[in-house]
Design a protein around this motif. Structure first.
Motif, PDB file in Angstrom:
ATOM      1  N   VAL A 191       0.830  -1.206   0.000  1.00  0.00           N
ATOM      2  CA  VAL A 191       0.000   0.000   0.000  1.00  0.00           C
ATOM      3  C   VAL A 191       0.865   1.255   0.000  1.00  0.00           C
ATOM      4  O   VAL A 191       0.599   2.221  -0.722  1.00  0.00           O
ATOM      5  N   ILE A 192       1.923   1.258   0.817  1.00  0.00           N
ATOM      6  CA  ILE A 192       2.831   2.410   0.866  1.00  0.00           C
ATOM      7  C   ILE A 192       3.526   2.596  -0.479  1.00  0.00           C
ATOM      8  O   ILE A 192       3.623   3.713  -1.004  1.00  0.00           O
ATOM      9  N   TYR A 193       3.996   1.504  -1.038  1.00  0.00           N
ATOM     10  CA  TYR A 193       4.691   1.543  -2.329  1.00  0.00           C
ATOM     11  C   TYR A 193       3.775   2.100  -3.410  1.00  0.00           C
ATOM     12  O   TYR A 193       4.170   2.940  -4.217  1.00  0.00           O
ATOM     13  N   ASN A 194       2.539   1.628  -3.402  1.00  0.00           N
ATOM     14  CA  ASN A 194       1.559   2.079  -4.383  1.00  0.00           C
ATOM     15  C   ASN A 194       1.135   3.512  -4.109  1.00  0.00           C
ATOM     16  O   ASN A 194       1.031   4.328  -5.030  1.00  0.00           O
ATOM     17  N   GLY A 195       0.906   3.851  -2.842  1.00  0.00           N
ATOM     18  CA  GLY A 195       0.427   5.178  -2.499  1.00  0.00           C
ATOM     19  C   GLY A 195       1.396   6.270  -2.885  1.00  0.00           C
ATOM     20  O   GLY A 195       0.985   7.337  -3.374  1.00  0.00           O
ATOM     21  N   PHE A 196       2.684   6.027  -2.710  1.00  0.00           N
ATOM     22  CA  PHE A 196       3.690   7.016  -3.071  1.00  0.00           C
ATOM     23  C   PHE A 196       4.226   6.824  -4.486  1.00  0.00           C
ATOM     24  O   PHE A 196       5.089   7.581  -4.932  1.00  0.00           O
ATOM     25  N   ALA A 197       3.722   5.786  -5.181  1.00  0.00           N
ATOM     26  CA  ALA A 197       4.177   5.486  -6.538  1.00  0.00           C
ATOM     27  C   ALA A 197       5.700   5.457  -6.610  1.00  0.00           C
ATOM     28  O   ALA A 197       6.335   6.126  -7.425  1.00  0.00           O
ATOM     29  N   LEU A 198       6.290   4.651  -5.737  1.00  0.00           N
ATOM     30  CA  LEU A 198       7.749   4.590  -5.657  1.00  0.00           C
ATOM     31  C   LEU A 198       8.376   4.046  -6.934  1.00  0.00           C
ATOM     32  O   LEU A 198       9.559   4.269  -7.189  1.00  0.00           O
ATOM     33  N   HIS A 199       7.587   3.367  -7.747  1.00  0.00           N
ATOM     34  CA  HIS A 199       8.111   2.851  -9.010  1.00  0.00           C
ATOM     35  C   HIS A 199       8.366   3.980 -10.015  1.00  0.00           C
ATOM     36  O   HIS A 199       8.903   3.730 -11.094  1.00  0.00           O
ATOM     37  N   ARG A 200       7.997   5.214  -9.662  1.00  0.00           N
ATOM     38  CA  ARG A 200       8.298   6.368 -10.510  1.00  0.00           C
ATOM     39  C   ARG A 200       9.338   7.295  -9.881  1.00  0.00           C
ATOM     40  O   ARG A 200       9.630   8.365 -10.422  1.00  0.00           O
ATOM     41  N   ALA A 201       9.891   6.916  -8.748  1.00  0.00           N
ATOM     42  CA  ALA A 201      10.836   7.798  -8.062  1.00  0.00           C
ATOM     43  C   ALA A 201      12.050   8.119  -8.926  1.00  0.00           C
ATOM     44  O   ALA A 201      12.639   9.199  -8.817  1.00  0.00           O
ATOM     45  N   GLN A 202      12.432   7.200  -9.811  1.00  0.00           N
ATOM     46  CA  GLN A 202      13.599   7.438 -10.658  1.00  0.00           C
ATOM     47  C   GLN A 202      13.398   8.621 -11.584  1.00  0.00           C
ATOM     48  O   GLN A 202      14.377   9.256 -12.010  1.00  0.00           O
ATOM     49  N   LEU A 203      12.161   8.971 -11.882  1.00  0.00           N
ATOM     50  CA  LEU A 203      11.902  10.111 -12.766  1.00  0.00           C
ATOM     51  C   LEU A 203      12.268  11.426 -12.081  1.00  0.00           C
ATOM     52  O   LEU A 203      12.820  12.339 -12.704  1.00  0.00           O
ATOM     53  N   PHE A 204      11.984  11.508 -10.790  1.00  0.00           N
ATOM     54  CA  PHE A 204      12.378  12.703 -10.039  1.00  0.00           C
ATOM     55  C   PHE A 204      13.897  12.770  -9.915  1.00  0.00           C
ATOM     56  O   PHE A 204      14.483  13.850 -10.003  1.00  0.00           O
ATOM     57  N   ALA A 205      14.532  11.618  -9.715  1.00  0.00           N
ATOM     58  CA  ALA A 205      15.992  11.596  -9.640  1.00  0.00           C
ATOM     59  C   ALA A 205      16.599  12.102 -10.940  1.00  0.00           C
ATOM     60  O   ALA A 205      17.570  12.873 -10.931  1.00  0.00           O
ATOM     61  N   ALA A 206      16.034  11.698 -12.070  1.00  0.00           N
ATOM     62  CA  ALA A 206      16.561  12.131 -13.361  1.00  0.00           C
ATOM     63  C   ALA A 206      16.408  13.638 -13.546  1.00  0.00           C
ATOM     64  O   ALA A 206      17.333  14.321 -14.005  1.00  0.00           O
ATOM     65  N   GLY A 207      15.243  14.172 -13.189  1.00  0.00           N
ATOM     66  CA  GLY A 207      15.022  15.609 -13.333  1.00  0.00           C
ATOM     67  C   GLY A 207      15.962  16.427 -12.466  1.00  0.00           C
ATOM     68  O   GLY A 207      16.505  17.448 -12.906  1.00  0.00           O
ATOM     69  N   ILE A 208      16.160  15.982 -11.233  1.00  0.00           N
ATOM     70  CA  ILE A 208      17.074  16.683 -10.321  1.00  0.00           C
ATOM     71  C   ILE A 208      18.512  16.611 -10.863  1.00  0.00           C
ATOM     72  O   ILE A 208      19.246  17.601 -10.840  1.00  0.00           O
ATOM     73  N   ALA A 209      18.896  15.433 -11.347  1.00  0.00           N
ATOM     74  CA  ALA A 209      20.254  15.264 -11.858  1.00  0.00           C
ATOM     75  C   ALA A 209      20.511  16.150 -13.066  1.00  0.00           C
ATOM     76  O   ALA A 209      21.586  16.758 -13.189  1.00  0.00           O
ATOM     77  N   ILE A 210      19.539  16.239 -13.964  1.00  0.00           N
ATOM     78  CA  ILE A 210      19.720  17.095 -15.143  1.00  0.00           C
ATOM     79  C   ILE A 210      19.846  18.548 -14.720  1.00  0.00           C
ATOM     80  O   ILE A 210      20.644  19.311 -15.295  1.00  0.00           O
ATOM     81  N   TRP A 211      19.099  18.955 -13.705  1.00  0.00           N
ATOM     82  CA  TRP A 211      19.220  20.335 -13.238  1.00  0.00           C
ATOM     83  C   TRP A 211      20.602  20.579 -12.630  1.00  0.00           C
ATOM     84  O   TRP A 211      21.227  21.608 -12.888  1.00  0.00           O
ATOM     85  N   LEU A 212      21.086  19.646 -11.817  1.00  0.00           N
ATOM     86  CA  LEU A 212      22.419  19.784 -11.230  1.00  0.00           C
ATOM     87  C   LEU A 212      23.484  19.863 -12.322  1.00  0.00           C
ATOM     88  O   LEU A 212      24.419  20.675 -12.241  1.00  0.00           O
ATOM     89  N   TRP A 213      23.338  19.043 -13.328  1.00  0.00           N
ATOM     90  CA  TRP A 213      24.290  19.052 -14.452  1.00  0.00           C
ATOM     91  C   TRP A 213      24.219  20.375 -15.206  1.00  0.00           C
ATOM     92  O   TRP A 213      25.246  20.960 -15.558  1.00  0.00           O
ATOM     93  N   HIS A 214      22.998  20.853 -15.411  1.00  0.00           N
ATOM     94  CA  HIS A 214      22.782  22.138 -16.077  1.00  0.00           C
ATOM     95  C   HIS A 214      23.443  23.288 -15.305  1.00  0.00           C
ATOM     96  O   HIS A 214      23.956  24.241 -15.905  1.00  0.00           O
ATOM     97  N   LYS A 215      23.470  23.183 -13.985  1.00  0.00           N
ATOM     98  CA  LYS A 215      24.090  24.209 -13.132  1.00  0.00           C
ATOM     99  C   LYS A 215      25.566  23.917 -12.855  1.00  0.00           C
ATOM    100  O   LYS A 215      26.179  24.579 -12.017  1.00  0.00           O
ATOM    101  N   HIS A 216      26.119  22.933 -13.547  1.00  0.00           N
ATOM    102  CA  HIS A 216      27.530  22.556 -13.390  1.00  0.00           C
ATOM    103  C   HIS A 216      27.832  22.062 -11.976  1.00  0.00           C
ATOM    104  O   HIS A 216      28.935  22.252 -11.461  1.00  0.00           O
ATOM    105  N   ARG A 217      26.856  21.406 -11.360  1.00  0.00           N
ATOM    106  CA  ARG A 217      27.049  20.816 -10.045  1.00  0.00           C
ATOM    107  C   ARG A 217      27.132  19.289 -10.100  1.00  0.00           C
ATOM    108  O   ARG A 217      27.207  18.629  -9.061  1.00  0.00           O
ATOM    109  N   MET A 218      27.071  18.746 -11.307  1.00  0.00           N
ATOM    110  CA  MET A 218      27.228  17.305 -11.513  1.00  0.00           C
ATOM    111  C   MET A 218      27.991  17.099 -12.801  1.00  0.00           C
ATOM    112  O   MET A 218      27.718  17.765 -13.812  1.00  0.00           O
ATOM    113  N   SER A 219      28.952  16.187 -12.777  1.00  0.00           N
ATOM    114  CA  SER A 219      29.759  15.939 -13.970  1.00  0.00           C
ATOM    115  C   SER A 219      28.958  15.173 -15.017  1.00  0.00           C
ATOM    116  O   SER A 219      27.980  14.483 -14.692  1.00  0.00           O
TER     117      SER A 219
END
Length: 382
Positions: A191-219
């Motif tokens: 229920v927790i896994y489904n309620g928070f849709a943890l199977h999509r958490a990687q999408l938020f990680a990708a968006g954050i990573a691209i922003w960090l890279w865009h700001k030259h904070r990630m190689s």
């Protein structure tokens, strides 16, 4: 005298983000019209083609996370959260009521088993936590997921920096994968896994990573590794390998929009693209169930194939525009004026921009498409 900060120039508009949003929402519409709707109601008959690629929603989630980072970087998490809720919730609640009404009084008898309890739980954004509650429109599952992500971002932004943030991004990708084998053995965890849709958490990680890279904070090598892991996780969670390849292409386009020059070759069509991008959230909210009812009513009078597809797309655009013009924007204006008034200042931008431009303060997060989860789970996920 007008304060100096009022004279700050706005960042030049970038058509690349509008193009990305239109492409992504287009993928969602075509997928739901030609595959999801026909699968749910086979009597509608075959449409001219099938678009099996469920990659548009994932792309929009990545873009949403990217602009959430840009807004949170301004150092005003409370304002960020209020403005996000002001954009998402009023239109969502109106769409829930409208979609229920269409299924209840316009769709054929027996089309839906929704009742008042279902509507209340959907309005309260807790339907995902109750297996016996039906969702008004399966596309709406991402709304509570995005709100939870925005709340988490506002709370954690001051604590997740440097190495901690990079570790957190990898945890977002790896942890749901480690939990998957346990879901059949724990209803609570499921229920927790489904309620928070943890199977999509990687999408938020990708968006954050691209922003960090865009700001030259990630190689670049670190970004490549993290996006590769995102795609692997996406493939495992969905088992839709063709869609994952398509999503990989769109991820590259997101990176190009974030770091490269603007796509000026789209200038001749910038005006309609910008308009469509601006109503994309409204289109999302009203396209799936209502569009399927529109196709059914057209089918009942003898229309077929291309006519049904045209009806689905037209109803989505028209109703999406109406939702944006008469619900989303007025509600946002009112709520942001209330917030600004409580702090004794005038809102910097009381009316949301006509379109989700590339500036973080006006970027809108669009949750799109229905829940898809494949693998060892035996309980049906709503």
């Amino acid at each position: 005298m007008i304060p100096a900060q009022r004279h700050k120039p706005r960042t030049a508009r970038r058509v690349s983000w509008d193009v990305l949003r239109v492409v992504a929402i287009g993928c969602v519409l075509l997928h739901h019209a030609t595959l999801t709707s026909v699968s749910s109601h086979p009597d509608l008959g075959p449409l001219p083609f099938r678009f099996p690629m469920s990659m548009g929603a994932s792309t929009l989630m990545v873009v949403s996370a990217f602009f959430a980072c840009a807004s949170l970087d301004s150092g005003k998490p409370g304002q960020f959260l209020w403005r996000r809720l002001a954009r998402l919730l009023p239109a969502y609640m109106a769409a829930v009521l409208l979609t229920y009404a269409v299924q209840r009084w316009i769709a054929p008898e027996g089309w839906s088993q929704l009742d008042g309890r279902d509507v209340v739980y959907n309005l309260l954004l807790v339907n995902q936590w109750f297996p016996d509650v039906d969702i008004v429109d399966f596309a709406y599952w991402t709304v509570p997921v995005q709100i939870a992500a925005f709340i988490a971002g506002a709370v954690l932004v001051k604590h997740m920096r440097g190495k901690k943030l990079r570790f957190f991004l990898w945890a977002l990708i790896v942890t749901p994968l480690l939990l998957r084998p346990l879901l059949d053995h724990s209803h609570t965890l499921f229920v927790i896994y489904n309620g928070f849709a943890l199977h999509r958490a990687q999408l938020f990680a990708a968006g954050i990573a691209i922003w960090l890279w865009h700001k030259h904070r990630m190689s670049t090598p670190h970004l490549v590794a993290l996006l590769t892991a995102t795609l692997v996780a996406q493939a495992i969670h969905t088992t839709e390998y063709g869609s994952t390849l398509g999503f990989a292409v769109l991820l590259l386009l997101v990176c190009a929009a974030a770091a490269g020059p603007d796509w000026v070759f789209f200038a001749p069509v910038a005006r309609p693209v910008t308009w469509l991008a601006g109503i994309s959230y409204g289109v999302y909210l009203v396209h799936q169930q209502i569009g399927t009812v529109v196709m059914d009513r057209m089918h009942a009078v003898g229309l077929r194939s291309w006519w049904l597809l045209a009806g689905f797309l037209t109803s989505a655009v028209v109703l999406g525009w109406l939702m944006t013009k008469f619900v989303e924007r007025p509600a946002y204006r009112l709520l942001t004026q209330i917030q600004s008034g409580s702090s004794g200042s005038s809102p910097r931008r009381p009316v949301p921009s006509v379109l989700p431009v590339s500036q973080p303060r006006t970027a809108l997060a669009d949750p799109l498409t229905e829940l898809r989860l494949a693998g060892p789970l035996t309980v049906q996920m709503r």
